[in-house]
Design a protein around this motif. Structure first.
Motif, PDB file in Angstrom:
ATOM      1  N   ARG A 180       0.837  -1.200   0.000  1.00  0.00           N
ATOM      2  CA  ARG A 180       0.000   0.000   0.000  1.00  0.00           C
ATOM      3  C   ARG A 180       0.868   1.245   0.000  1.00  0.00           C
ATOM      4  NH1 ARG A 180      -2.856   0.203   6.009  1.00  0.00           N
ATOM      5  NH2 ARG A 180      -1.489   1.769   6.948  1.00  0.00           N
ATOM      6  N   ASP A 181       0.323   2.302  -0.576  1.00  0.00           N
ATOM      7  CA  ASP A 181       1.051   3.555  -0.752  1.00  0.00           C
ATOM      8  C   ASP A 181       1.404   4.178   0.595  1.00  0.00           C
ATOM      9  OD1 ASP A 181       2.124   5.906  -1.686  1.00  0.00           O
ATOM     10  OD2 ASP A 181       0.263   6.681  -2.537  1.00  0.00           O
ATOM     11  N   VAL A 182       2.703   4.446   0.803  1.00  0.00           N
ATOM     12  CA  VAL A 182       3.152   5.056   2.059  1.00  0.00           C
ATOM     13  C   VAL A 182       3.912   6.353   1.817  1.00  0.00           C
ATOM     14  CG1 VAL A 182       3.228   2.873   3.314  1.00  0.00           C
ATOM     15  CG2 VAL A 182       5.271   3.663   2.081  1.00  0.00           C
ATOM     16  N   GLY A 183       4.115   6.709   0.546  1.00  0.00           N
ATOM     17  CA  GLY A 183       4.827   7.939   0.255  1.00  0.00           C
ATOM     18  C   GLY A 183       6.338   7.743   0.249  1.00  0.00           C
ATOM     19  N   VAL A 184       7.035   8.835  -0.030  1.00  0.00           N
ATOM     20  CA  VAL A 184       8.492   8.829  -0.139  1.00  0.00           C
ATOM     21  C   VAL A 184       9.062   9.889   0.787  1.00  0.00           C
ATOM     22  CG1 VAL A 184      10.461   9.115  -1.705  1.00  0.00           C
ATOM     23  CG2 VAL A 184       8.331   8.066  -2.534  1.00  0.00           C
ATOM     24  N   VAL A 185      10.169   9.556   1.448  1.00  0.00           N
ATOM     25  CA  VAL A 185      10.827  10.496   2.351  1.00  0.00           C
ATOM     26  C   VAL A 185      11.291  11.725   1.567  1.00  0.00           C
ATOM     27  CG1 VAL A 185      12.795  10.837   3.898  1.00  0.00           C
ATOM     28  CG2 VAL A 185      11.562   8.655   3.899  1.00  0.00           C
ATOM     29  N   ASP A 186      11.017  12.900   2.076  1.00  0.00           N
ATOM     30  CA  ASP A 186      11.457  14.142   1.441  1.00  0.00           C
ATOM     31  C   ASP A 186      12.968  14.304   1.570  1.00  0.00           C
ATOM     32  OD1 ASP A 186       8.933  14.965   0.609  1.00  0.00           O
ATOM     33  OD2 ASP A 186       8.489  15.912   2.552  1.00  0.00           O
ATOM     34  N   PRO A 187      13.620  14.831   0.549  1.00  0.00           N
ATOM     35  CA  PRO A 187      13.056  15.274  -0.726  1.00  0.00           C
ATOM     36  C   PRO A 187      12.832  14.104  -1.671  1.00  0.00           C
ATOM     37  CG  PRO A 187      15.407  15.698  -0.678  1.00  0.00           C
ATOM     38  CD  PRO A 187      15.063  15.135   0.664  1.00  0.00           C
ATOM     39  N   ALA A 188      11.596  13.928  -2.090  1.00  0.00           N
ATOM     40  CA  ALA A 188      11.243  12.800  -2.952  1.00  0.00           C
ATOM     41  C   ALA A 188      11.703  13.082  -4.382  1.00  0.00           C
ATOM     42  CB  ALA A 188       9.744  12.572  -2.925  1.00  0.00           C
TER      43      ALA A 188
ATOM     44  N   TYR B  57       5.821   2.146  -1.573  1.00  0.00           N
ATOM     45  CA  TYR B  57       4.789   1.256  -1.048  1.00  0.00           C
ATOM     46  C   TYR B  57       5.429   0.300  -0.044  1.00  0.00           C
ATOM     47  CZ  TYR B  57       1.782   2.693  -4.984  1.00  0.00           C
ATOM     48  OH  TYR B  57       1.033   3.405  -5.874  1.00  0.00           O
ATOM     49  N   ARG B  58       4.626  -0.234   0.882  1.00  0.00           N
ATOM     50  CA  ARG B  58       5.071  -1.278   1.802  1.00  0.00           C
ATOM     51  C   ARG B  58       3.948  -2.290   1.990  1.00  0.00           C
ATOM     52  NH1 ARG B  58       9.819  -0.144   4.600  1.00  0.00           N
ATOM     53  NH2 ARG B  58      10.427   2.047   4.702  1.00  0.00           N
ATOM     54  N   ASP B  59       4.354  -3.532   2.331  1.00  0.00           N
ATOM     55  CA  ASP B  59       3.362  -4.532   2.694  1.00  0.00           C
ATOM     56  C   ASP B  59       3.254  -4.603   4.213  1.00  0.00           C
ATOM     57  OD1 ASP B  59       5.526  -5.997   3.628  1.00  0.00           O
ATOM     58  OD2 ASP B  59       5.387  -7.566   2.103  1.00  0.00           O
ATOM     59  N   SER B  60       2.428  -5.512   4.732  1.00  0.00           N
ATOM     60  CA  SER B  60       2.178  -5.582   6.168  1.00  0.00           C
ATOM     61  C   SER B  60       3.407  -5.988   6.963  1.00  0.00           C
ATOM     62  CB  SER B  60       1.034  -6.559   6.457  1.00  0.00           C
ATOM     63  OG  SER B  60       1.356  -7.863   5.964  1.00  0.00           O
ATOM     64  N   GLY B  61       4.408  -6.542   6.292  1.00  0.00           N
ATOM     65  CA  GLY B  61       5.646  -6.895   6.967  1.00  0.00           C
ATOM     66  C   GLY B  61       6.699  -5.816   6.894  1.00  0.00           C
TER      67      GLY B  61
END
Length: 330
Positions: free
Chosen positions: A85-93, A100-104
């Motif tokens: 699922r979409d979690v974004g990117v650390v700035d500066p992106a 994205y990351r999964d549940s693990g």
């Protein structure tokens, strides 16, 4: 009458206390359940915050990452890609990126506007998902489990990389986004087949070598010319090809000339009875080197991915020594 009335009053009183106790027990149970729910919800929130953190990305060679089309694609990305699922990117992106990351907690990075990989050739096996053509490339670095899927049916090219599990079917929603915004007319063209630029004299011994070589070299399986398109069959004419999912092909050509990089006294690698010279020059974006078998009347060239292992050259060496004529120097 007064005695019966007194008994009735005592019974009513006892029943009333029982009802009150039951209501109290039910209320206590409800409070306990609500408390547990709040604890579980709170725990999930804490876990999600620690697992679904933004993905850190560094710069890569992505010449079209700041294009308007990449902006349209990244603005229209699905909330999920398979189990990620979409979690974004650390700035500066970086431009054209998404995380994205999964549940693990396993990362999946997306890059728009990258170059098509050098491994994309006429021999590449692509899969359709969401109206987009996807090419799977496994990282050849020893011990690495990274896999990258490249979109090669439209421009700009999108790369999806993870060391977790992901299949072409998981890319369906993303494929629809790319197909909706991308340009199919300017999709990247596949590169030539390895060794296709090397002329070869096809001797009877070369034919014997081809017949002696196995259909399988480790995880690689021999490609039948009638199983590919006419253009690809023409491109591999005079060569033997073995393919494996997510890997660059093994390509063998018999009767070639030695490369300009070979000089007398060059370092050779002896495998069984066959001395091999490795041309260390790699094509851009490729992880395959070219090996030349020396000491025989017909020189054999093998384009070999770095992660194919020595088992491939061992099997080829055995067939060479069984079928080709040795030179006087040998």
């Amino acid at each position: 009458m007064s005695s019966r009335s007194k008994v009735t009053d005592q019974g009513s009183s006892t029943a009333g206390h029982g009802i009150v106790r039951r209501r109290g027990a039910v209320l206590a149970l409800l409070i306990a359940v609500v408390f547990v729910v709040f604890v579980l919800v709170g725990a999930k929130i804490l876990v999600d915050r620690s697992v679904y953190t933004p993905v850190a990305m560094g710069p890569v060679d992505a010449p079209a990452a700041d294009s308007a089309t990449c902006a349209e694609i990244t603005d229209d990305l699905p909330d999920r890609i398979g189990d990620y699922r979409d979690v974004g990117v650390v700035d500066p992106a970086p431009d054209g990126s998404a995380g994205y990351r999964d549940s693990g907690g396993t990362e999946l990075s997306l890059r728009c506007g990258v170059n098509a990989p050098g491994q994309y050739t006429l021999l590449s096996s692509v899969q359709d998902s969401g109206g987009e053509q996807w090419l799977q490339i496994a990282d050849a670095t020893p011990g690495s489990e990274l896999t990258t899927w490249y979109s090669v049916g439209h421009s700009p090219v999108v790369a999806v990389t993870t060391d977790g599990r992901i299949s072409a079917s998981d890319l369906s929603d993303l494929g629809e986004v790319i197909a909706r915004h991308g340009d199919s007319a300017n999709a990247p063209a596949p590169a030539d087949v390895p060794l296709a630029d090397q002329s070869a004299t096809h001797s009877d011994d070369c034919s014997a070598l081809e017949n002696a070589l196995p259909d399988n070299l480790g995880e690689y399986r021999r490609l039948a010319p009638d199983s590919v398109s006419p253009d690809t069959a023409e491109a591999i004419d005079g060569s033997l090809v073995w393919v494996a999912d997510g890997r660059e092909p093994v390509v063998l050509r018999c009767g070639v000339d030695l490369p300009d990089s070979y000089e007398a006294g060059a370092q050779l690698t002896q495998i069984d009875e066959v001395p091999w010279f490795q041309d260390t020059a790699l094509a851009e974006g490729s992880t395959a080197g070219v090996w030349y078998a020396l000491g025989y009347a017909d020189t054999v060239a093998v384009s070999l991915p770095l992660d194919a292992g020595n088992s491939v050259l061992t099997a080829v060496s055995e067939a060479i020594d069984d079928t080709l004529e040795r030179t006087a120097e040998q």
